[in-house]
Design a protein around this motif. Structure first.
Motif, mmCIF file in Angstrom:
data_model
loop_
_atom_site.group_PDB
_atom_site.id
_atom_site.type_symbol
_atom_site.label_atom_id
_atom_site.label_comp_id
_atom_site.label_asym_id
_atom_site.label_seq_id
_atom_site.Cartn_x
_atom_site.Cartn_y
_atom_site.Cartn_z
ATOM 1 N N GLY A 16 -10.936 8.571 6.434
ATOM 2 C CA GLY A 16 -11.720 9.364 7.371
ATOM 3 C C GLY A 16 -11.425 8.995 8.803
ATOM 4 N N HIS A 17 -11.272 7.701 9.064
ATOM 5 C CA HIS A 17 -10.954 7.222 10.409
ATOM 6 C C HIS A 17 -9.599 7.761 10.867
ATOM 7 C CE1 HIS A 17 -10.545 4.449 13.788
ATOM 8 N NE2 HIS A 17 -9.371 4.077 13.304
ATOM 9 N N GLN A 18 -8.605 7.707 10.004
ATOM 10 C CA GLN A 18 -7.273 8.179 10.362
ATOM 11 C C GLN A 18 -7.254 9.695 10.567
ATOM 12 O OE1 GLN A 18 -5.471 6.429 6.880
ATOM 13 N NE2 GLN A 18 -4.399 4.899 8.102
ATOM 14 N N PHE A 19 -7.953 10.416 9.705
ATOM 15 C CA PHE A 19 -8.020 11.875 9.839
ATOM 16 C C PHE A 19 -8.647 12.256 11.174
ATOM 17 C CE2 PHE A 19 -10.211 15.965 9.004
ATOM 18 C CZ PHE A 19 -9.121 16.736 8.616
ATOM 19 N N LEU A 20 -9.751 11.587 11.514
ATOM 20 C CA LEU A 20 -10.420 11.872 12.783
ATOM 21 C C LEU A 20 -9.542 11.502 13.970
ATOM 22 C CD1 LEU A 20 -12.894 12.780 14.353
ATOM 23 C CD2 LEU A 20 -13.858 10.490 14.053
ATOM 24 N N GLU A 21 -8.806 10.399 13.866
ATOM 25 C CA GLU A 21 -7.879 10.019 14.937
ATOM 26 C C GLU A 21 -6.850 11.103 15.173
ATOM 27 O OE1 GLU A 21 -6.069 6.207 14.235
ATOM 28 O OE2 GLU A 21 -7.428 5.245 15.666
ATOM 29 N N GLY A 22 -6.305 11.646 14.082
ATOM 30 C CA GLY A 22 -5.321 12.716 14.217
ATOM 31 C C GLY A 22 -5.908 13.958 14.856
ATOM 32 N N CYS A 23 -7.116 14.322 14.438
ATOM 33 C CA CYS A 23 -7.810 15.481 15.024
ATOM 34 C C CYS A 23 -8.062 15.256 16.513
ATOM 35 C CB CYS A 23 -9.130 15.728 14.308
ATOM 36 S SG CYS A 23 -8.997 16.308 12.605
ATOM 37 N N SER A 24 -8.573 14.076 16.844
ATOM 38 C CA SER A 24 -8.923 13.775 18.236
ATOM 39 C C SER A 24 -7.686 13.784 19.136
ATOM 40 C CB SER A 24 -9.620 12.411 18.313
ATOM 41 O OG SER A 24 -10.806 12.415 17.556
ATOM 42 N N SER A 25 -6.594 13.187 18.673
ATOM 43 C CA SER A 25 -5.360 13.152 19.463
ATOM 44 C C SER A 25 -4.851 14.554 19.733
ATOM 45 C CB SER A 25 -4.292 12.337 18.734
ATOM 46 O OG SER A 25 -4.688 10.989 18.596
ATOM 47 N N TRP A 78 0.818 -1.202 0.000
ATOM 48 C CA TRP A 78 0.000 0.000 0.000
ATOM 49 C C TRP A 78 0.859 1.262 0.000
ATOM 50 C CZ3 TRP A 78 1.157 2.990 4.156
ATOM 51 C CH2 TRP A 78 1.487 2.379 5.377
ATOM 52 N N VAL A 79 0.252 2.335 -0.505
ATOM 53 C CA VAL A 79 0.849 3.672 -0.500
ATOM 54 C C VAL A 79 -0.198 4.616 0.063
ATOM 55 C CG1 VAL A 79 1.788 5.543 -1.913
ATOM 56 C CG2 VAL A 79 2.256 3.149 -2.535
ATOM 57 N N ASP A 80 0.224 5.514 0.929
ATOM 58 C CA ASP A 80 -0.743 6.420 1.542
ATOM 59 C C ASP A 80 -0.026 7.668 2.016
ATOM 60 O OD1 ASP A 80 -3.219 7.266 2.360
ATOM 61 O OD2 ASP A 80 -3.391 5.915 4.064
ATOM 62 N N PHE A 81 -0.774 8.755 2.172
ATOM 63 C CA PHE A 81 -0.204 9.875 2.900
ATOM 64 C C PHE A 81 -0.825 9.928 4.285
ATOM 65 C CE2 PHE A 81 -3.798 12.221 1.172
ATOM 66 C CZ PHE A 81 -3.803 11.918 -0.181
ATOM 67 N N ASN A 82 -0.138 10.588 5.168
ATOM 68 C CA ASN A 82 -0.423 10.481 6.592
ATOM 69 C C ASN A 82 -1.637 11.334 6.978
ATOM 70 O OD1 ASN A 82 -0.327 10.306 9.397
ATOM 71 N ND2 ASN A 82 1.908 10.234 9.436
ATOM 72 N N HIS A 83 -2.821 10.730 6.876
ATOM 73 C CA HIS A 83 -4.053 11.461 7.183
ATOM 74 C C HIS A 83 -4.132 11.857 8.665
ATOM 75 C CE1 HIS A 83 -5.136 9.612 3.322
ATOM 76 N NE2 HIS A 83 -6.004 10.604 3.208
ATOM 77 N N ALA A 84 -3.591 11.024 9.533
ATOM 78 C CA ALA A 84 -3.610 11.355 10.963
ATOM 79 C C ALA A 84 -2.787 12.608 11.233
ATOM 80 C CB ALA A 84 -3.077 10.179 11.776
ATOM 81 N N LEU A 85 -1.624 12.703 10.598
ATOM 82 C CA LEU A 85 -0.783 13.891 10.765
ATOM 83 C C LEU A 85 -1.478 15.131 10.209
ATOM 84 C CD1 LEU A 85 1.932 15.131 11.561
ATOM 85 C CD2 LEU A 85 2.782 14.534 9.278
ATOM 86 N N MET A 86 -2.147 14.966 9.077
ATOM 87 C CA MET A 86 -2.868 16.092 8.489
ATOM 88 C C MET A 86 -3.985 16.574 9.412
ATOM 89 S SD MET A 86 -3.006 14.587 4.600
ATOM 90 C CE MET A 86 -3.552 16.019 3.706
ATOM 91 N N GLY A 87 -4.709 15.618 10.003
ATOM 92 C CA GLY A 87 -5.770 15.995 10.932
ATOM 93 C C GLY A 87 -5.223 16.742 12.133
ATOM 94 N N ALA A 88 -4.117 16.242 12.676
ATOM 95 C CA ALA A 88 -3.509 16.885 13.842
ATOM 96 C C ALA A 88 -3.063 18.305 13.516
ATOM 97 C CB ALA A 88 -2.328 16.053 14.335
ATOM 98 N N GLU A 89 -2.464 18.489 12.346
ATOM 99 C CA GLU A 89 -1.972 19.824 11.994
ATOM 100 C C GLU A 89 -3.118 20.783 11.702
ATOM 101 O OE1 GLU A 89 1.285 20.120 9.338
ATOM 102 O OE2 GLU A 89 2.510 18.673 10.437
ATOM 103 N N CYS A 90 -4.245 20.272 11.211
ATOM 104 C CA CYS A 90 -5.435 21.121 11.059
ATOM 105 C C CYS A 90 -5.883 21.664 12.416
ATOM 106 C CB CYS A 90 -6.574 20.317 10.425
ATOM 107 S SG CYS A 90 -6.443 20.050 8.639
ATOM 108 N N ILE A 91 -5.909 20.789 13.420
ATOM 109 C CA ILE A 91 -6.310 21.199 14.766
ATOM 110 C C ILE A 91 -5.301 22.184 15.346
ATOM 111 C CG2 ILE A 91 -6.740 20.419 17.130
ATOM 112 C CD1 ILE A 91 -8.951 19.669 15.139
ATOM 113 N N HIS A 92 -4.027 21.921 15.177
ATOM 114 C CA HIS A 92 -2.991 22.841 15.675
ATOM 115 C C HIS A 92 -3.167 24.231 15.070
ATOM 116 C CE1 HIS A 92 -0.242 19.103 16.379
ATOM 117 N NE2 HIS A 92 -1.092 19.299 17.371
#
Length: 333
Positions: free
Chosen positions: A197-206, A161-175
């Motif tokens: 969506g799950h990973q993005f939300l995880e990043g936001c929540s963290s 698999w190839v992916d970009f880091n949705h969790a990191l993106m979510g976290a930086e949106c919140i920051h």
């Protein structure tokens, strides 16, 4: 002559004949040769060369755009740029990429089955992965090479698999929202089954928890990749007794719908503010929306990484994973 007729002629099962034509390892070399000789002699797939029948390769990879009613057309430009990088990484190996569009999940399943059963490609690239993805399990069970653009819990993530880091993106949106003085932040992500969506939300929540802010269910909206989803999220947030003072979206279509809705419903001259998205899918969003995105996505790199994973999937049992960290760029208010 079709594969069923060929199987009847040889007094073999259709599955055995298919495995022989696809050069699978779980049947004897004697049976393979018997099937291939008969296929050539009887003219099975007359447009295919004898070389193809011997190798079981068609030198093609199938890139499946996300299956959704109309949505895959909206995101076509996003995937076309990725396909360019994919083409560059595969052309030296003589492999062509073919883009497939389906309108719903059932049509996509039928397409995948045809590609596998009729050997229309040597590998499949899946997009828009789910937390538990039956497509991944189906292809794995049939030992058919595949790569995903996105992660999944299926097979414990042990596939190419190839992916970009949705969790990191979510976290930086919140920051970014907190840095701008916001304390009550709404999140618009993708549906409950979506891995992105799950990973993005995880990043936001963290990030919210780390900042000492609550993760309130009423401030989380599960949508899809459409403008209508952005409109629905605004109606939801406006219905709350305490509305959010900042909203982050996983993609630009949601933001576009929300922005246009607020422009129509707010008093004239009152601009919609304090909204931002993580992913730009359309060529037009950066021109139509204010400060639409905090992240620079290198589509060519994603495409090349997908190409490397395709070559790995068709030549080796070892898997490779590529998680691309994409960081915030300067956003002008």
């Amino acid at each position: 002559m079709n594969i069923k007729e060929l199987a009847q002629y040889l007094n073999l099962s259709t599955a055995t004949v298919s495995k022989a034509l696809n050069n699978k390892d779980d049947i004897s070399s004697h049976t393979k040769q018997k099937v291939l000789n008969a296929a050539i002699e009887l003219g099975y797939k007359p447009n295919a060369s004898a070389k193809y029948l011997r190798s079981g390769k068609v030198n093609t990879v199938a890139l499946l755009l996300p299956a959704a009613d109309g949505d895959n057309l909206l995101t076509a430009s996003f995937f076309m740029r990725i396909a360019k990088g994919l083409h560059h990484s595969l052309k030296s190996s003589g492999i062509d990429s073919v883009i497939h569009i389906t309108t719903d999940e059932e049509e996509e399943k039928a397409l995948i089955a045809r590609i596998v059963e009729q050997q229309r490609a040597d590998a499949i690239i899946l997009t828009d992965t789910k937390i538990e993805d039956e497509r991944i399990n189906w292809l794995h069970e049939r030992n058919f090479p595949f790569v995903t653009m996105g992660q999944s819990r299926s097979l414990n993530g042990k596939f190419n698999w190839v992916d970009f880091n949705h969790a990191l993106m979510g976290a930086e949106c919140i920051h970014f929202a907190i840095k701008n003085g916001s304390q009550r932040i709404g999140v618009v992500t993708l549906g409950h089954e979506s891995m992105h969506g799950h990973q993005f939300l995880e990043g936001c929540s963290s990030a919210l928890v780390a900042a000492g802010l609550p993760v309130s269910p009423e401030l989380i909206f599960y949508g899809d990749k459409t403008e209508l989803s952005g409109v629905a999220s605004m109606k939801h947030f406006q219905s709350l007794e305490r509305q959010p003072d900042f909203i982050v979206f996983i993609n630009d279509f949601q933001l576009s719908g929300a922005y246009n809705y607020l422009q129509l419903t707010l008093p004239k001259g009152h601009a919609a503010k304090n909204m931002i998205c993580a992913i730009i899918s359309s060529d037009f969003s950066s021109y139509l929306l204010p400060k639409p995105c905090m992240f620079e996505i290198d589509h060519d790199v994603i495409g090349r990484k997908l190409g490397e994973a395709v070559l790995q999937s068709v030549s080796s049992k070892e898997v490779i994973n590529s998680l691309l960290d994409i960081h915030m760029t300067e956003v002008k208010n």
